[in-house]
Design an enzyme around this catalytic site. Structure first.
Site, short mmCIF file in Angstrom:
data_model
loop_
_atom_site.label_atom_id
_atom_site.label_comp_id
_atom_site.label_asym_id
_atom_site.label_seq_id
_atom_site.Cartn_x
_atom_site.Cartn_y
_atom_site.Cartn_z
N SER A 14 0.82 -1.21 0.00
CA SER A 14 0.00 0.00 0.00
C SER A 14 0.86 1.26 0.00
O SER A 14 0.35 2.35 -0.24
CB SER A 14 -0.99 0.00 1.17
OG SER A 14 -0.31 -0.03 2.41
N SER A 72 12.94 4.81 15.01
CA SER A 72 11.80 5.64 14.62
C SER A 72 10.65 4.84 14.02
O SER A 72 9.55 5.37 13.87
CB SER A 72 12.23 6.75 13.66
OG SER A 72 12.83 6.20 12.51
N HIS A 97 14.23 -3.72 11.94
CA HIS A 97 14.84 -3.54 10.63
C HIS A 97 16.35 -3.40 10.77
O HIS A 97 16.84 -2.83 11.73
CB HIS A 97 14.24 -2.35 9.87
CG HIS A 97 14.24 -1.05 10.62
ND1 HIS A 97 13.40 -0.79 11.68
CD2 HIS A 97 14.97 0.07 10.44
CE1 HIS A 97 13.62 0.45 12.12
NE2 HIS A 97 14.58 0.99 11.38
N ASN A 140 18.71 -0.19 15.31
CA ASN A 140 18.36 0.75 16.37
C ASN A 140 17.29 0.11 17.25
O ASN A 140 16.37 -0.54 16.74
CB ASN A 140 17.82 2.06 15.77
CG ASN A 140 18.84 2.74 14.88
OD1 ASN A 140 20.02 2.76 15.18
ND2 ASN A 140 18.38 3.29 13.78
#
Length: 137
Positions: free
Chosen positions: A37, A118, A123, A110
């Site tokens: 999407s 964030s 990931h 992270n």
């Protein structure tokens, strides 16, 4: 320890990470890339993961490796995730090779607000194509 997925903002990684850590359980940008999407430049895909270019690259080559199964943070993984985590690393290495990063690259994960995460979907950043500095932060 909080392990729920949230979305960050766009005004800098630290600010985005602080907002993401305080946010609710909306779908992440990565879940939207997985379900197509939201568009992305996809480099590799299999039944366990997806690899795509970072939209705000921090190096000449900067791509992300994400599991298709949403895991909010690396600190949320358990023994059941061992095979998947190994798979993500192997895919990162193979994609780095395909991207011409024979002189090396940096892998970054992270975790949480202080780690400047964030997007709360695990990931791996793969950065290369230039000399990296040290220390990184």
């Amino acid at each position: 320890q909080r392990c729920m997925a949230v979305v960050g903002g766009q005004d800098g990684e630290v600010g985005a990470a602080q907002r993401a850590a305080a946010g609710g359980g909306q779908p992440t940008i990565f879940s939207k890339i997985i379900d197509r999407s939201v568009p992305a430049t996809i480099l590799y895909e299999d039944d366990k993961c997806l690899v795509f270019r970072d939209v705000a690259p921090q190096a000449p080559v900067h791509f992300l490796v994400i599991p298709k199964r949403p895991i909010p943070r690396i600190s949320c993984v358990g023994p059941q995730d061992t095979e998947l985590l190994g798979h993500l690393l192997v895919v990162a290495a193979r994609t780095a090779q395909a991207e011409g990063l024979a002189d090396g690259y940096r892998l970054v994960i992270n975790d949480g607000k202080h780690g400047a995460q964030s997007v709360y979907h695990l990931h791996l950043h793969v950065l290369g194509g230039r000399q990296m500095g040290w220390p990184p932060g």
